[in-house]
Motif scaffolding. Structure first.
Motif, PDB file in Angstrom:
ATOM      1  N   PRO A 287       0.801  -1.229   0.000  1.00  0.00           N
ATOM      2  CA  PRO A 287       0.000   0.000   0.000  1.00  0.00           C
ATOM      3  C   PRO A 287       0.831   1.276   0.000  1.00  0.00           C
ATOM      4  O   PRO A 287       0.520   2.221  -0.735  1.00  0.00           O
TER       5      PRO A 287
ATOM      6  N   LEU B  93     -10.820   0.839   6.317  1.00  0.00           N
ATOM      7  CA  LEU B  93     -10.279   2.064   5.743  1.00  0.00           C
ATOM      8  C   LEU B  93     -10.837   3.281   6.475  1.00  0.00           C
ATOM      9  O   LEU B  93     -12.046   3.477   6.555  1.00  0.00           O
TER      10      LEU B  93
ATOM     11  N   THR C  38      -7.995   7.578   4.117  1.00  0.00           N
ATOM     12  CA  THR C  38      -7.643   6.622   3.073  1.00  0.00           C
ATOM     13  C   THR C  38      -8.715   6.594   1.993  1.00  0.00           C
ATOM     14  O   THR C  38      -8.413   6.560   0.794  1.00  0.00           O
TER      15      THR C  38
ATOM     16  N   LEU D 216      -8.170   7.630  -2.085  1.00  0.00           N
ATOM     17  CA  LEU D 216      -8.579   6.835  -3.243  1.00  0.00           C
ATOM     18  C   LEU D 216      -9.522   7.624  -4.143  1.00  0.00           C
ATOM     19  O   LEU D 216      -9.421   7.577  -5.371  1.00  0.00           O
TER      20      LEU D 216
ATOM     21  N   ASP E 248     -11.511   4.878  -6.663  1.00  0.00           N
ATOM     22  CA  ASP E 248     -12.431   4.424  -5.620  1.00  0.00           C
ATOM     23  C   ASP E 248     -13.658   3.701  -6.142  1.00  0.00           C
ATOM     24  O   ASP E 248     -14.521   3.306  -5.353  1.00  0.00           O
TER      25      ASP E 248
ATOM     26  N   MET F 276     -14.202   0.090  -4.796  1.00  0.00           N
ATOM     27  CA  MET F 276     -14.426   0.191  -3.355  1.00  0.00           C
ATOM     28  C   MET F 276     -15.849   0.667  -3.055  1.00  0.00           C
ATOM     29  O   MET F 276     -16.511   0.144  -2.157  1.00  0.00           O
TER      30      MET F 276
ATOM     31  N   TYR G 197     -13.098  -2.893   3.345  1.00  0.00           N
ATOM     32  CA  TYR G 197     -12.666  -3.222   1.990  1.00  0.00           C
ATOM     33  C   TYR G 197     -11.259  -3.764   2.116  1.00  0.00           C
ATOM     34  O   TYR G 197     -10.338  -3.063   2.527  1.00  0.00           O
TER      35      TYR G 197
ATOM     36  N   GLN H 118      -7.505  -5.059   2.293  1.00  0.00           N
ATOM     37  CA  GLN H 118      -6.265  -4.427   1.833  1.00  0.00           C
ATOM     38  C   GLN H 118      -5.806  -5.001   0.506  1.00  0.00           C
ATOM     39  O   GLN H 118      -5.311  -4.275  -0.356  1.00  0.00           O
TER      40      GLN H 118
ATOM     41  N   VAL I 125      -7.561  -3.244  -2.269  1.00  0.00           N
ATOM     42  CA  VAL I 125      -6.963  -1.934  -2.525  1.00  0.00           C
ATOM     43  C   VAL I 125      -5.708  -2.098  -3.373  1.00  0.00           C
ATOM     44  O   VAL I 125      -5.496  -1.378  -4.364  1.00  0.00           O
TER      45      VAL I 125
END
Length: 397
Positions: free
Chosen positions: A12, A48, A52, A56, A62, A65, A99, A101, A104
């Motif tokens: 990340p 999140l 964060t 996004l 995003d 997500m 959501y 990691q 992401v």
């Protein structure tokens, strides 16, 4: 190769940094020691924080997500068969998002690959040289340990985002770096189960030990039990796990927690770790390379994103005006925040777990603290604020 910022690690921290820099017109190359399937398959917690989520969104990454993530507005803590419910929006005005990691990471990798921006997998960094000059060089082997090709990436700055065991922190002079660390003598046995999760993230402190019920989706539960650090996850049968979880969650009638197929088991050992400073010369460290927190509070990913938001603005200032002011302040800004986050996660860990060395006096003091929180709006607001907003950086892009 030659670039402006050489980023080590496609986790990340490294991925977010690359996208933040690109948004400001700054070039970067990411070197990742592992393969793409390995990196995308690493399952980690997925809570999140607003900072964060907003990052996004600003990056335009995003969409998935928003479609697949779950807004989480509550946090519960149980003890003595009672529940302290924290209404996150009511107490803080904000909520968090569930959501994973790894999801992401998949989104960030896909966007970088689609754009054709340099991201080199199976590129193991062997050494970093010249960090006290304006032309540091990253030496790496591309193509795996056997039959790989030795290459060099020259850059203006090196960002070590490659985790606890990475080459980034190893390149820091030993007489510069201070390391603070605490290891716990217990771990979390975690499972993924095909079962409807509980409505809210729920922690419990029982006489049998800590447990946590969380979710990955509306069909998949992520569940944890406190166990000895040397536990073999395979030694826990499905029946044993469910029996213990019901007992620790005070679900005597076995009606609240839905059981289902357990399809993954893992063991997470707990520790708190901070390394400082987070910079030396042209080397800057971020994420797990310089801080790791106990998983209570779900802070790791959010800390990493906050680090690179600070770093990206500092690098932008340098490339736009030649200013070193924010680069020089990077470590101070991030380390102060890291200690606040470590404090919260360590305090939550101490509040909710059973410790073998606790005397009856200490056990009753722990329960008395939970009783105080149960009856205090201000105490609940403080916990909610730290859970949601500790890594909030309103002045940073």
């Amino acid at each position: 190769m030659r670039t402006q910022v050489g980023i080590i690690g496609a986790g990340p921290a490294g991925l977010f940094l690359s996208h933040l820099l690109k948004a400001q017109g700054i070039e970067s190359v990411i070197l990742e020691a592992r393969s793409r399937p390995y990196v995308e398959g690493r399952v980690r917690a997925g809570v999140l924080e607003p900072g964060t989520i907003e990052t996004l969104e600003r990056l335009g990454l995003d969409a998935r997500m928003r479609r697949e993530g779950l807004v989480d507005e509550g946090l519960d803590m149980r003890f003595r068969g009672r529940t302290i419910h924290l209404d996150l929006p009511g107490l803080t005005g904000r909520s968090v998002m569930i959501y994973g990691q790894q999801e992401v990471v998949k989104d960030l990798i896909a966007a970088r690959v689609e754009a054709g921006d340099p991201l080199v997998f199976e590129a193991a960094v062997t050494r970093i040289e010249g960090i006290e000059t304006d032309r540091p060089r990253i030496h790496y082997t591309e193509g795996g340990p056997e039959g790989g090709t030795d290459k060099v990436l020259e850059c203006d700055f090196v960002a070590g985002c490659d985790g606890y065991h990475g080459a980034g922190r190893a390149a820091m002079p030993a007489d510069v770096l201070q390391v603070f660390e605490q290891a716990y003598d217990f771990a979390w046995l975690g499972v993924l189960a095909r079962a409807r999760p509980m409505a809210d993230m729920t922690y419990t402190n029982s006489d049998r030990g800590f447990a946590l019920c969380s979710r990955r989706s509306m069909q998949v539960s992520r569940l944890y039990l406190q166990v000895p650090a040397d536990t073999d996850p395979s030694s826990w049968s499905d029946d044993r796990f469910w029996d213990e979880l019901h007992a620790r969650m005070f679900d005597e009638g076995r009606t609240e927690i839905e059981e289902g197929e357990i399809f993954q088991r893992d063991l997470a050992k707990l520790r708190a770790f901070v390394a400082a400073p987070m910079q030396h010369g042209r080397l800057f460290l971020a994420g797990d390379a310089v801080h790791i927190v106990p998983p209570a509070g779900a802070k790791g990913l959010n800390m990493a994103v906050a680090d690179v938001r600070v770093l990206s603005r500092a690098l932008t200032g340098f490339y736009r005006s030649g200013s070193h002011a924010e680069l020089d302040a990077y470590s101070t800004v991030c380390v102060e925040r890291a200690w606040r986050v470590v404090r919260f996660s360590s305090t939550l860990t101490g509040l909710l777990h059973r410790f073998d060395h606790h005397t009856p006096m200490q056990r009753n003091l722990q329960l008395a603290e939970l009783e105080y929180i149960a009856g205090s709006h201000h105490a609940q607001a403080s916990i909610a604020e730290q859970y949601v907003l500790l890594n909030h950086l309103p002045d940073y892009p």
